[in-house]
Write a protein that holds these residues in place. Structure first.
Motif, PDB file in Angstrom:
ATOM      1  N   ARG A  46       5.017  -3.207   2.294  1.00 38.52           N
ATOM      2  CA  ARG A  46       5.373  -1.869   2.773  1.00 38.52           C
ATOM      3  C   ARG A  46       6.390  -1.911   3.907  1.00 38.52           C
ATOM      4  O   ARG A  46       7.317  -1.118   3.955  1.00 38.52           O
ATOM      5  CB  ARG A  46       4.115  -1.120   3.227  1.00 38.52           C
ATOM      6  CG  ARG A  46       3.183  -0.733   2.075  1.00 38.52           C
ATOM      7  CD  ARG A  46       1.888  -0.071   2.582  1.00 38.52           C
ATOM      8  NE  ARG A  46       2.160   1.045   3.463  1.00 38.52           N
ATOM      9  CZ  ARG A  46       2.440   2.279   3.060  1.00 38.52           C
ATOM     10  NH1 ARG A  46       2.442   2.563   1.776  1.00 38.52           N
ATOM     11  NH2 ARG A  46       2.678   3.239   3.939  1.00 38.52           N
ATOM     12  N   THR A  61       6.988   0.947  -0.408  1.00 41.04           N
ATOM     13  CA  THR A  61       5.885   1.773   0.087  1.00 41.04           C
ATOM     14  C   THR A  61       5.131   2.492  -1.034  1.00 41.04           C
ATOM     15  O   THR A  61       4.225   3.270  -0.757  1.00 41.04           O
ATOM     16  CB  THR A  61       6.411   2.813   1.097  1.00 41.04           C
ATOM     17  OG1 THR A  61       7.477   3.540   0.483  1.00 41.04           O
ATOM     18  CG2 THR A  61       6.913   2.143   2.358  1.00 41.04           C
ATOM     19  N   GLY A  62       5.513   2.225  -2.273  1.00 42.47           N
ATOM     20  CA  GLY A  62       4.725   2.775  -3.386  1.00 42.47           C
ATOM     21  C   GLY A  62       3.319   2.213  -3.401  1.00 42.47           C
ATOM     22  O   GLY A  62       2.381   2.872  -3.844  1.00 42.47           O
ATOM     23  N   LYS A  80       0.015   1.707  -1.772  1.00 46.55           N
ATOM     24  CA  LYS A  80      -0.611   2.484  -0.694  1.00 46.55           C
ATOM     25  C   LYS A  80      -1.774   1.723  -0.075  1.00 46.55           C
ATOM     26  O   LYS A  80      -2.322   0.805  -0.682  1.00 46.55           O
ATOM     27  CB  LYS A  80      -1.134   3.818  -1.234  1.00 46.55           C
ATOM     28  CG  LYS A  80      -0.098   4.656  -1.978  1.00 46.55           C
ATOM     29  CD  LYS A  80       1.101   4.992  -1.113  1.00 46.55           C
ATOM     30  CE  LYS A  80       2.087   5.868  -1.858  1.00 46.55           C
ATOM     31  NZ  LYS A  80       3.386   5.933  -1.191  1.00 46.55           N
ATOM     32  N   GLU A  81      -2.167   2.169   1.107  1.00 47.35           N
ATOM     33  CA  GLU A  81      -3.378   1.631   1.723  1.00 47.35           C
ATOM     34  C   GLU A  81      -4.315   2.789   2.015  1.00 47.35           C
ATOM     35  O   GLU A  81      -3.958   3.710   2.746  1.00 47.35           O
ATOM     36  CB  GLU A  81      -3.052   0.883   3.017  1.00 47.35           C
ATOM     37  CG  GLU A  81      -4.314   0.312   3.646  1.00 47.35           C
ATOM     38  CD  GLU A  81      -4.058  -0.555   4.879  1.00 47.35           C
ATOM     39  OE1 GLU A  81      -2.888  -0.864   5.162  1.00 47.35           O
ATOM     40  OE2 GLU A  81      -5.047  -0.903   5.545  1.00 47.35           O
ATOM     41  N   GLY A  82      -5.515   2.749   1.435  1.00 46.48           N
ATOM     42  CA  GLY A  82      -6.458   3.843   1.637  1.00 46.48           C
ATOM     43  C   GLY A  82      -7.697   3.448   2.414  1.00 46.48           C
ATOM     44  O   GLY A  82      -8.437   4.310   2.860  1.00 46.48           O
ATOM     45  N   CYS A  83      -7.956   2.136   2.524  1.00 45.77           N
ATOM     46  CA  CYS A  83      -9.177   1.751   3.244  1.00 45.77           C
ATOM     47  C   CYS A  83      -9.007   0.443   4.005  1.00 45.77           C
ATOM     48  O   CYS A  83      -9.657   0.242   5.016  1.00 45.77           O
ATOM     49  CB  CYS A  83     -10.366   1.662   2.286  1.00 45.77           C
ATOM     50  SG  CYS A  83     -10.273   0.270   1.136  1.00 45.77           S
ATOM     51  N   ILE A 126       4.246  -1.124  -8.078  1.00 43.15           N
ATOM     52  CA  ILE A 126       4.441   0.116  -8.840  1.00 43.15           C
ATOM     53  C   ILE A 126       5.934   0.375  -9.069  1.00 43.15           C
ATOM     54  O   ILE A 126       6.322   0.855 -10.140  1.00 43.15           O
ATOM     55  CB  ILE A 126       3.748   1.305  -8.118  1.00 43.15           C
ATOM     56  CG1 ILE A 126       3.774   2.562  -8.970  1.00 43.15           C
ATOM     57  CG2 ILE A 126       4.383   1.590  -6.748  1.00 43.15           C
ATOM     58  CD1 ILE A 126       2.888   2.513 -10.192  1.00 43.15           C
ATOM     59  N   PHE A 136      -1.756   9.824  -4.063  1.00 45.30           N
ATOM     60  CA  PHE A 136      -1.867   8.656  -3.182  1.00 45.30           C
ATOM     61  C   PHE A 136      -2.610   7.512  -3.863  1.00 45.30           C
ATOM     62  O   PHE A 136      -2.353   6.353  -3.593  1.00 45.30           O
ATOM     63  CB  PHE A 136      -2.556   9.049  -1.871  1.00 45.30           C
ATOM     64  CG  PHE A 136      -2.141   8.203  -0.701  1.00 45.30           C
ATOM     65  CD1 PHE A 136      -0.908   8.397  -0.090  1.00 45.30           C
ATOM     66  CD2 PHE A 136      -2.977   7.214  -0.194  1.00 45.30           C
ATOM     67  CE1 PHE A 136      -0.515   7.628   0.989  1.00 45.30           C
ATOM     68  CE2 PHE A 136      -2.592   6.435   0.895  1.00 45.30           C
ATOM     69  CZ  PHE A 136      -1.363   6.637   1.484  1.00 45.30           C
ATOM     70  N   CYS A 137      -3.536   7.841  -4.759  1.00 46.31           N
ATOM     71  CA  CYS A 137      -4.240   6.784  -5.494  1.00 46.31           C
ATOM     72  C   CYS A 137      -3.455   6.346  -6.719  1.00 46.31           C
ATOM     73  O   CYS A 137      -3.774   5.330  -7.325  1.00 46.31           O
ATOM     74  CB  CYS A 137      -5.627   7.260  -5.932  1.00 46.31           C
ATOM     75  SG  CYS A 137      -5.593   8.413  -7.346  1.00 46.31           S
ATOM     76  N   THR A 138      -2.461   7.159  -7.126  1.00 48.84           N
ATOM     77  CA  THR A 138      -1.840   6.975  -8.436  1.00 48.84           C
ATOM     78  C   THR A 138      -1.198   5.592  -8.641  1.00 48.84           C
ATOM     79  O   THR A 138      -1.421   4.976  -9.686  1.00 48.84           O
ATOM     80  CB  THR A 138      -0.818   8.104  -8.690  1.00 48.84           C
ATOM     81  OG1 THR A 138      -1.420   9.360  -8.364  1.00 48.84           O
ATOM     82  CG2 THR A 138      -0.381   8.120 -10.131  1.00 48.84           C
ATOM     83  N   PRO A 139      -0.408   5.102  -7.687  1.00 46.50           N
ATOM     84  CA  PRO A 139       0.184   3.786  -7.931  1.00 46.50           C
ATOM     85  C   PRO A 139      -0.867   2.708  -8.233  1.00 46.50           C
ATOM     86  O   PRO A 139      -0.703   1.927  -9.181  1.00 46.50           O
ATOM     87  CB  PRO A 139       0.938   3.494  -6.634  1.00 46.50           C
ATOM     88  CG  PRO A 139       1.307   4.850  -6.117  1.00 46.50           C
ATOM     89  CD  PRO A 139       0.097   5.701  -6.441  1.00 46.50           C
TER      90      PRO A 139
END
Lengths: 151, 765
Positions: free
Chosen positions: A27, A33-34, A36-39, A74, A100-103
């Motif tokens: 990133r 940046t495709g 993502k970081e969610g957790c 992605i 945001f979860c899609t990639p």
């Protein structure tokens, strides 16, 4: 340390620290940046990338572990101008809401289809169960993967 | 080339979907400008205490640390809050929940930031912890906000008729207490943003926010800045659900940027910080008495509600208000006496969340309906239909429903569906050691801000010199798809293809103030403004084309894809020619819309400074079939049906997306998600302890649209984002009651609860 890897078809060399995470170099240093970081702890799947063709979580991977690998993010699967069939299917079948979860979903699905080109819906549920989505309730995501060949 | 106007009605893919699927859409989290600095908050980690001191010396001495700021460094009021400004940017003397920030650190890198945050020493003298509503209401409880003189944020009542007197006349009176838990939004993109103070003294922020225009005022108030020196940009959000409506990173980022002019500051809460410091759904306790006649006519509801606001107000009063306004359900009830207390505790801060106060009472009023059906031996669906609100009725808050009301039709769709008609045979076919149950729920959710606060939007549309239309959105898109719907509205009004339509995400310098993305108002209010702006644009282009085509009478000139056409002569002028010909001032149209409010003045609800009452309501009827494993207590949701009245459907794909997503979140609320605290310390800090639904947990939702015509709405629509969340919990509770023969009074319903219920009713099994 210097690591070398192929990412989205391009040979790349980077000087990384031993404690740098793969998601951060993607990133922040490669501008990809495709992913993502969610957790940050391997629970949501948003950071999935393909490592030698298999979906792996880049938040749990150290940059150093990428040395010698073939990586697809992605962005490497396709672009809005030339999308991957999965990306097209996700967009057309309403599988994308906040996105945001899609990639990570698309990457996990690409891994599945590489191993099982015509998975049933239950197999898709299983394969995507490590990718959290808070918007969709999943059914259109399952459809997008299931019907990727139907246009 | 074949044209296809991007118009209203068909299921069209969203314009943002492909870029998102390709990872090409830039969220605010995706920005890393060169030379950026990282900011982070030192959270106090103590639920309640006197802050005696913050020792930042060691952190400041760490190489790579650019600033460590404490309360003394905050200019302005240091107070954040949407209505009730009670939340400090940085705490000075008191901490009220574990996530309270006591210092702000700015560092060269995230690693240095992490080290520096650990070096900030905090001296806190603990105070008694008020971990729940009862503790906060105890006579000797310490005051969480001393200036308020009480731990009650708001005490309010809504009365209609004489409920106690009516209860005494009823044939049947039922009583029950219900509990709903705190819930986390758990959006995938956690709270984040960037800020930079430029050389002209303008503060630029890019934030994952639902309310960029309000943010300007909130930051300005808290930090003593002129709001017009603050520019906020909100790219597509990676989820919001209410949790990004209000201050998260904004003031902290702004504070850091003021200290370090010219530097770009980034702040991005990690998952644990998001759970610790972000907003939650209010936990609630609800005591109900319902009175009815033998024939099933509802007469009277007396209820007492308690909402746990956590440490600060956010919109606690307004959220409880909406719950109270819906407290007796979508039914004709002659008498209601609803009193609510919204109470400060030391729990994480509660705030806006899809279903805004109504998700809680939905369990209670539907639970009472099921109990009544059981007592009277009535079919639960039939009993609901008998009492369902119709257009022209007064609702339980005394407001005449002059807007569209499709509840009865929603219930009829459920009644006629095979999931309902085959329920008896389906239940009888339960496999060994399992029980099956079928439940229904009827719900509604008031739309818009309600009276007392102008629910206004201002739309701007521009014809570009190359002949495209740009819509300047004033309300963010947190994933619900309003941006794309705006393009669709313009495509319909101007008869243009998707390729000629572009939506610019909100930027306070380029768009006009249009309120927040919330309250089911986003497409409704901005959409109406946009329709007007498109009408102005059409009228203007027709007149300008008449000039260029040397036609003396603009009648008969119309927009077609890419051009303006004079129908009598067939002459055309390309939009690109029009765009090139006109000066910018003449290429822009702006129009606004104000949502109507109730003209009635109910003689109640005076405790609410704003937000009471509401006028327009989407409705829904839900059905769920569940299977309970008697040996393990596990609940499997087998089928789910949602019939929703959201007025006319502008895009079936977006409509069903909203319903399916809301149902999943609601099923999580019903069966999985209880945000955990123990003595006001969070026990579910991550996504392995706070579980949200995965692809394996629930079946596909069958979503059915009941298309009433909402005359006041754009193309007849109503906001449909929230109502879907209110159904799953009461429907699941109803189905489990049906399966177990035991009443459900709380959520989430865990396997342990099921086993306990089975054990206590073993004799009847």
């Amino acid at each position: 340390m210097i690591i070398r890897f192929c990412i989205n078809g391009r040979d790349t060399e980077l000087d990384v620290r031993g404690d740098e995470r793969a998601v951060d170099i993607l990133r922040e240093r490669l501008g990809l940046t495709g992913t993502k970081e969610g957790c940050g702890t391997g629970e949501c799947g948003a950071c999935a990338i393909l490592v030698d063709g298999r979906a792996r979580l880049s938040c749990l991977t150290l940059a150093a572990q990428l040395d010698g690998r073939d990586l697809t993010t992605i962005e490497g699967l396709g672009s809005p101008e030339a999308p991957h069939p999965l990306q097209q299917s996700f967009a057309e079948r309403g599988a994308v809401q906040c996105g945001f979860c899609t990639p990570g979903m698309v990457v996990a699905a690409a891994d599945l289809l590489a191993r099982d080109p015509h998975p049933g819906r239950e197999a898709i549920r299983e394969a995507l169960s490590g990718n959290l989505c808070r918007c969709t309730g999943y059914s259109r995501i399952l459809d997008a993967v299931h019907k990727v060949d139907e246009r | 080339m074949q044209h296809e106007p991007y118009d209203i009605g068909p299921a069209r893919p969203r314009l943002d979907a492909l870029a998102k699927a390709c990872g090409a859409e830039l969220f605010s989290a995706d920005s890393y400008p060169p030379g950026l600095l990282w900011a982070g908050a030192r959270r106090c980690g103590v639920p309640h205490g006197i802050l005696r001191g913050v020792d930042a010396a060691a952190a400041r001495a760490l190489p790579g640390v650019h600033a460590v700021l404490t309360r003394e460094d905050v200019p302005g009021s240091n107070r954040q809050g949407i209505v009730h400004k009670d939340m400090p940017v940085l705490c000075g003397t008191r901490v009220r929940h574990c996530g309270d920030p006591v210092a702000l650190v700015v560092a060269e890198s995230r690693d240095i930031l992490r080290q520096a945050l650990a070096l900030v020493r905090v001296d806190i003298e603990p105070l008694p912890v008020l971990a729940d509503i009862d503790a906060a209401l105890a006579p000797d409880a310490p005051l969480i906000h001393e200036a308020d003189g009480s731990n009650v944020l708001l005490a309010a009542e809504i009365r209609k008729g004489d409920a106690e007197e009516a209860l005494a006349q009823c044939d049947v009176v039922l009583e029950e207490t219900f509990f709903t838990p705190s819930q986390a939004h758990a959006f995938l993109e956690t709270e984040n943003g960037l800020a930079c103070l430029d050389e002209d003294g303008v503060l630029h922020l890019t934030v994952s926010t639902q309310a960029p225009f309000r943010d300007r005022f909130e930051i300005g108030h808290a930090l003593g800045l002129a709001p017009w020196k603050i520019r906020v940009h909100s790219p597509f959000l990676g989820g919001g659900f209410g949790g990004k409506d209000g201050a998260t990173v904004q003031c902290l980022l702004a504070l850091a940027a003021l200290r370090l002019p010219g530097r770009t500051i980034k702040m991005w809460w990690d998952r644990e910080e998001s759970f610790l410091a972000g907003y939650k759904r209010h936990a609630a306790r609800m005591h109900y008495r319902l009175g009815a006649m033998h024939d099933g006519t509802l007469k009277s509801v007396v209820c007492r509600l308690w909402y746990d606001s956590g440490a600060y107000a956010h919109l606690g009063g307004e959220i409880m208000e909406l719950g109270m306004e819906h407290a007796a359900g979508p039914y004709r009830v002659e008498h209601m006496d609803c009193r609510g207390l919204c109470v400060y505790t030391n729990n994480p801060v509660a705030g806006a969340f899809r279903g805004f106060g109504v998700a809680q009472v939905s369990l209670a009023f539907e639970g009472m309906m099921d109990r009544l059906a059981g007592r009277l031996g009535r079919d639960p669906l039939d009993l609901r239909r008998q009492n369902a609100l119709r257009r022209g009725d007064r609702n339980c808050a005394g407001v005449t429903l002059t807007s569209s009301v499709g509840l009865d039709e929603c219930l009829r769709r459920v009644r006629d569906h095979e999931l309902w008609t085959t329920r008896h045979t389906w239940k009888k076919a339960a496999p060994p050691f399992t029980r099956r149950g079928v439940g229904i729920a009827a719900v509604f959710n008031g739309m818009g801000y309600g009276r007392g606060l102008a629910d206004n939007a201002i739309a701007k549309i521009e014809l570009t010199p190359d002949g495209r239309f740009v819509i300047y959105s004033g309300v963010p898109d947190m994933g619900q798809g309003n941006a794309s719907t705006f393009a669709q509205i313009a495509g319909e009004m101007l008869c243009q293809d998707a390729g000629r339509l572009e939506v610019v995400q909100p930027d306070t310098e380029r768009a006009h103030p249009s309120g927040s993305a919330s309250a089911g108002r986003t497409t409704y209010t901005f959409g109406q403004a946009l329709i007007k702006a498109c009408e102005l644009m059409t009228a203007k282009l027709v007149r300008r084309a008449a000039l260029a085509l040397m036609i003396d009478e603009p009648g008969g000139i119309t927009l077609v894809p890419g051009a303006v056409r004079h129908l009598p002569t067939g002459k055309e002028l390309p939009l690109a020619a029009m765009g090139a010909m006109l000066p910018r001032d003449d290429r822009v149209c702006v129009a606004e819309y104000l949502m109507p409010v109730s003209r009635e003045v109910p003689d109640t609800g005076r405790d609410f400074p704003l937000g009471f009452p509401h006028l327009i309501f989407p409705f829904a009827a839900h059905l769920v079939r569940v299977e309970v494993d008697e040996l393990t207590g596990l609940v499997r949701v087998c089928d789910y049906l949602a019939a929703t009245d959201g007025g006319r459907v502008l895009n079936p794909q977006n409509f069903h997306q909203q319903i399916e997503g809301a149902v999943a979140q609601g099923l999580g609320f019903a069966l999985m998600e209880g945000f955990g605290t123990e003595n006001a310390r969070i026990t579910t800090p991550d996504l392995s302890t706070y579980l949200i639904p995965t692809s394996l947990d629930f079946p596909d939702t069958q979503s059915v649209a009941v298309e009433t015509l909402e005359h006041s709405g754009p193309f007849g629509m109503k906001g449909v984002g929230e109502v879907g969340l209110n159904g799953p919990l009461p429907a699941v509770a109803s189905a489990l009651s049906d399966a177990l023969g035991a009443r459900i009074d709380r959520a989430p319903v865990t396997p342990a609860m099921i086993l306990e219920l089975l054990a206590s009713r073993g004799a009847q099994a």
